[in-house]
Design a protein around this motif. Structure first.
Motif, PDB file in Angstrom:
ATOM      1  N   PHE A 284      -1.763 -58.773  56.737  1.00  0.00           N
ATOM      2  CA  PHE A 284      -1.345 -59.840  57.649  1.00  0.00           C
ATOM      3  C   PHE A 284      -0.106 -60.479  57.032  1.00  0.00           C
ATOM      4  O   PHE A 284      -0.195 -61.122  55.984  1.00  0.00           O
ATOM      5  CB  PHE A 284      -2.441 -60.904  57.809  1.00  0.00           C
ATOM      6  CG  PHE A 284      -3.539 -60.549  58.776  1.00  0.00           C
ATOM      7  CD1 PHE A 284      -3.486 -59.395  59.543  1.00  0.00           C
ATOM      8  CD2 PHE A 284      -4.636 -61.384  58.924  1.00  0.00           C
ATOM      9  CE1 PHE A 284      -4.511 -59.074  60.427  1.00  0.00           C
ATOM     10  CE2 PHE A 284      -5.659 -61.082  59.808  1.00  0.00           C
ATOM     11  CZ  PHE A 284      -5.598 -59.918  60.560  1.00  0.00           C
ATOM     12  N   TRP A 285       1.040 -60.269  57.661  1.00  0.00           N
ATOM     13  CA  TRP A 285       2.291 -60.897  57.203  1.00  0.00           C
ATOM     14  C   TRP A 285       2.617 -62.013  58.190  1.00  0.00           C
ATOM     15  O   TRP A 285       2.898 -61.756  59.362  1.00  0.00           O
ATOM     16  CB  TRP A 285       3.407 -59.857  57.153  1.00  0.00           C
ATOM     17  CG  TRP A 285       4.748 -60.364  56.671  1.00  0.00           C
ATOM     18  CD1 TRP A 285       5.172 -61.657  56.601  1.00  0.00           C
ATOM     19  CD2 TRP A 285       5.843 -59.570  56.183  1.00  0.00           C
ATOM     20  NE1 TRP A 285       6.448 -61.731  56.098  1.00  0.00           N
ATOM     21  CE2 TRP A 285       6.881 -60.464  55.839  1.00  0.00           C
ATOM     22  CE3 TRP A 285       6.046 -58.198  56.009  1.00  0.00           C
ATOM     23  CZ2 TRP A 285       8.109 -60.028  55.333  1.00  0.00           C
ATOM     24  CZ3 TRP A 285       7.259 -57.767  55.514  1.00  0.00           C
ATOM     25  CH2 TRP A 285       8.280 -58.667  55.173  1.00  0.00           C
ATOM     26  N   ILE A 286       2.589 -63.248  57.731  1.00  0.00           N
ATOM     27  CA  ILE A 286       2.790 -64.412  58.597  1.00  0.00           C
ATOM     28  C   ILE A 286       4.235 -64.858  58.485  1.00  0.00           C
ATOM     29  O   ILE A 286       4.715 -65.236  57.401  1.00  0.00           O
ATOM     30  CB  ILE A 286       1.798 -65.531  58.202  1.00  0.00           C
ATOM     31  CG1 ILE A 286       0.369 -65.032  58.469  1.00  0.00           C
ATOM     32  CG2 ILE A 286       2.075 -66.811  58.978  1.00  0.00           C
ATOM     33  CD1 ILE A 286      -0.709 -65.826  57.789  1.00  0.00           C
ATOM     34  N   PHE A 287       4.952 -64.805  59.626  1.00  0.00           N
ATOM     35  CA  PHE A 287       6.398 -65.017  59.641  1.00  0.00           C
ATOM     36  C   PHE A 287       6.837 -65.382  61.059  1.00  0.00           C
ATOM     37  O   PHE A 287       6.134 -65.077  62.020  1.00  0.00           O
ATOM     38  CB  PHE A 287       7.092 -63.724  59.185  1.00  0.00           C
ATOM     39  CG  PHE A 287       8.174 -63.923  58.153  1.00  0.00           C
ATOM     40  CD1 PHE A 287       7.975 -64.729  57.049  1.00  0.00           C
ATOM     41  CD2 PHE A 287       9.398 -63.288  58.275  1.00  0.00           C
ATOM     42  CE1 PHE A 287       8.959 -64.884  56.089  1.00  0.00           C
ATOM     43  CE2 PHE A 287      10.396 -63.438  57.328  1.00  0.00           C
ATOM     44  CZ  PHE A 287      10.171 -64.244  56.232  1.00  0.00           C
ATOM     45  N   PRO A 288       8.011 -66.010  61.223  1.00  0.00           N
ATOM     46  CA  PRO A 288       8.494 -66.331  62.575  1.00  0.00           C
ATOM     47  C   PRO A 288       8.735 -65.079  63.423  1.00  0.00           C
ATOM     48  O   PRO A 288       9.135 -64.038  62.906  1.00  0.00           O
ATOM     49  CB  PRO A 288       9.808 -67.077  62.311  1.00  0.00           C
ATOM     50  CG  PRO A 288       9.656 -67.637  60.935  1.00  0.00           C
ATOM     51  CD  PRO A 288       8.868 -66.615  60.179  1.00  0.00           C
TER      52      PRO A 288
ATOM     53  N   SER B 255       4.806 -49.431  61.542  1.00  0.00           N
ATOM     54  CA  SER B 255       3.460 -49.456  62.131  1.00  0.00           C
ATOM     55  C   SER B 255       2.989 -50.872  62.456  1.00  0.00           C
ATOM     56  O   SER B 255       1.932 -51.043  63.065  1.00  0.00           O
ATOM     57  CB  SER B 255       2.458 -48.793  61.178  1.00  0.00           C
ATOM     58  OG  SER B 255       2.355 -49.530  59.967  1.00  0.00           O
ATOM     59  N   PHE B 256       3.750 -51.883  62.072  1.00  0.00           N
ATOM     60  CA  PHE B 256       3.332 -53.267  62.298  1.00  0.00           C
ATOM     61  C   PHE B 256       3.515 -53.652  63.765  1.00  0.00           C
ATOM     62  O   PHE B 256       4.450 -53.220  64.432  1.00  0.00           O
ATOM     63  CB  PHE B 256       4.139 -54.224  61.427  1.00  0.00           C
ATOM     64  CG  PHE B 256       3.620 -54.354  60.017  1.00  0.00           C
ATOM     65  CD1 PHE B 256       2.939 -53.325  59.404  1.00  0.00           C
ATOM     66  CD2 PHE B 256       3.824 -55.523  59.294  1.00  0.00           C
ATOM     67  CE1 PHE B 256       2.474 -53.435  58.107  1.00  0.00           C
ATOM     68  CE2 PHE B 256       3.368 -55.643  58.001  1.00  0.00           C
ATOM     69  CZ  PHE B 256       2.683 -54.612  57.404  1.00  0.00           C
TER      70      PHE B 256
ATOM     71  N   THR C  94       0.932 -57.321  61.684  1.00  0.00           N
ATOM     72  CA  THR C  94      -0.152 -56.575  61.047  1.00  0.00           C
ATOM     73  C   THR C  94      -0.099 -55.092  61.396  1.00  0.00           C
ATOM     74  O   THR C  94       0.472 -54.700  62.427  1.00  0.00           O
ATOM     75  CB  THR C  94      -1.523 -57.145  61.457  1.00  0.00           C
ATOM     76  OG1 THR C  94      -2.555 -56.447  60.777  1.00  0.00           O
ATOM     77  CG2 THR C  94      -1.741 -57.036  62.960  1.00  0.00           C
ATOM     78  N   ASN C  95      -0.695 -54.274  60.525  1.00  0.00           N
ATOM     79  CA  ASN C  95      -0.860 -52.846  60.798  1.00  0.00           C
ATOM     80  C   ASN C  95      -2.276 -52.523  61.251  1.00  0.00           C
ATOM     81  O   ASN C  95      -2.653 -51.356  61.343  1.00  0.00           O
ATOM     82  CB  ASN C  95      -0.497 -52.019  59.558  1.00  0.00           C
ATOM     83  CG  ASN C  95      -1.247 -52.478  58.310  1.00  0.00           C
ATOM     84  OD1 ASN C  95      -2.016 -53.434  58.346  1.00  0.00           O
ATOM     85  ND2 ASN C  95      -1.021 -51.809  57.199  1.00  0.00           N
TER      86      ASN C  95
END
Length: 493
Positions: free
Chosen positions: A315-319, A332-333, A364-365
């Motif tokens: 889980f990469w949390i970003f704008p 793949s995200f 997320t992937n």
């Protein structure tokens, strides 16, 4: 989330600011091909190599600068790539780096914490000025400071509420998840089958996971926090916190901390672990991607050959406006519609409408149809897209997708053949949609070298030709300069 770097130049890099609106100049990070000499060290670990670029031109002299600080006032490290330093300067730099490290080692912090929790409640004190837990031997040194007493075990379990957030916008901008977003993640992760969470720059999520594990005997989920804020060292043992810089994959406490992370990722042959990261929004995407790929490689070391095709769940949390940059490194995200909000950020709040909604999303992937978003907040499932979408996100029959990125209903432009923000209109001069008051013929997206829109300078096929032309131009200028110097010497014998 503690935000570093910016201020290296206008339009700094491909990931600084809003992508695709770069000016005529900027700074990009460079990752030399292996093998490369080790980067010089600043107090925040190995520095990054940067290069200044202009439209159609590439500066040749590259330089090293701090990976973690936005402002040179906070870390003034600067060194040209080809600069040779004297032994005295190198010794002075090493002394400065040592001086900037935390006063206590990781082991000393753990020992102090064990002593602190054994104290009676009346003797548990915290210095707000120094942001430090105090043992009785420390009281005299802090007697003129603002000290809080009766620190309970509950407070010790929530250090992000005890510590002041580092909110200097140019230095740290440390924003913490609101309990709504944190609780959503804490409830979601076990339902997806995860038993371990690598929290990279997410101290509040780490706290809530540990709280749930201690309060709920049925919960078997555990967490490891990697964060650049060394103050957390005094609240956790060595197996639950590592002082870490996510912009250069640097463990401040060396191999011991690295092995803690490796063991955590490879436990149970890597099964049941997910990485959740909340990087600073002012940071460049490329260094983050390089670091995350190193963590993925560390996880894969514990995989069997039969599992080589698997990906570390992330889980990469970003704008949302960084979507194209993130997918450039992780194809793949996908981006979820869930809006992440923060306690101490004036703008990134839940419940706002229109353009004031939080722009922060989860990349997320993991298959999006497995991630159920809360229906009580208006999220619903789109059977065509096979994912949960926000209340105003409408499925476009022309794009065959739920196209909104910012939570508002987007409109389809038949000229551009895609959906655009409701505030945009099609400009016949520019040939694409933009804000009504935009400047026609302004800065364009794409490559600094050839001007094409489908790639960046770093992947330009003409970069070799550009370098040769620049070298020829420099040699020509150098010859002209030498002739002028020779002429000046003849005129003034």
């Amino acid at each position: 989330m503690a935000a570093p770097r910016a201020g290296l130049g206008a339009g700094a890099g491909a990931g600084a600011g809003v992508p695709g609106r770069q000016g005529s100049s900027g700074v990009e990070v460079v990752f030399p091909s292996e093998p490369a000499p080790p980067a010089p060290l600043c107090p925040h670990g190995p520095t990054l190599l940067f290069v200044k670029v202009n439209q159609g031109k590439e500066e040749t002299r590259r330089f090293y600068a701090c990976s973690a600080c936005r402002d040179r006032k906070d870390c003034n490290f600067f060194q040209w790539e080809d600069e040779k330093l004297s032994g005295a300067r190198l010794a002075a730099r090493e002394a400065h780096n040592r001086k900037c490290q935390p006063p206590l080692s990781r082991t000393q912090c753990a020992e102090r914490y064990l002593k602190f929790i054994e104290l009676p409640l009346s003797q548990r004190k915290f210095c707000q000025r120094c942001q430090q837990l105090l043992l009785p031997d420390d009281w005299e040194k802090h007697h003129e400071h603002r000290v809080v007493g009766d620190i309970s075990i509950t407070q010790l379990r929530r250090p992000s509420q005890l510590l002041y957030p580092l909110e200097n916008k140019k230095t740290n901008a440390q924003y913490l998840f609101a309990d709504r977003s944190c609780q959503f993640l804490v409830d979601l992760l076990p339902t997806l089958g995860f038993t371990r969470v690598l929290c990279v720059g997410t101290p509040r999520l780490h706290e809530l996971i540990r709280l749930k594990a201690s309060d709920d005997k049925k919960s078997n989920i555990k967490s490891l926090l990697l964060d650049i804020d060394f103050r957390y060292s005094q609240f956790y043992m060595e197996d639950s916190f590592c002082h870490y810089n996510m912009f250069n994959h640097h463990f401040f406490d060396g191999k011991a901390a690295l092995e803690v992370c490796r063991t955590f990722l490879q436990e149970d042959k890597g099964e049941g672990v997910i990485m959740v990261t909340d990087p600073p929004f002012g940071g460049l995407v490329e260094p983050l991607a390089v670091t995350f790929k190193k963590l993925i490689a560390m996880w894969k070391e514990g995989q069997s050959e039969d599992s080589s095709h698997k990906e570390l769940p992330i889980f990469w949390i970003f704008p949302y406006f960084f979507e194209s940059r993130i997918r450039q490194f992780f194809p793949s995200f996908c981006m979820l519609d869930y809006q992440v909000d923060y306690d101490n950020h004036a703008l990134y709040k839940h419940g706002k409408t229109g353009r004031k909604q939080s722009p922060v999303r989860i990349f997320t992937n993991i298959l999006p149809n497995k991630i159920i978003l809360p229906s009580e907040e208006g999220y619903r499932f789109c059977p065509l897209c096979q994912r949960y979408i926000s209340l105003e996100n409408q499925h476009c029959e022309h794009c065959n997708s739920c196209t909104s990125k910012d939570g508002r209903k987007w409109n389809h432009c038949f000229f551009c053949k895609k959906c655009v923000k409701p505030s945009w209109i099609h400009c016949s001069i520019c040939g694409h949609c933009a804000l009504p008051d935009h400047s026609c013929g302004g800065p364009k997206d794409g490559c600094f070298i050839c001007g094409e829109l489908d790639h960046k300078r770093s992947t330009c096929p003409k970069i070799t030709t550009s370098k040769k032309v620049n070298r020829a131009v420099r040699k020509q200028k150098q010859r002209k300069s030498n002739k002028m110097k020779m002429g000046s010497l003849k005129d003034n014998p």
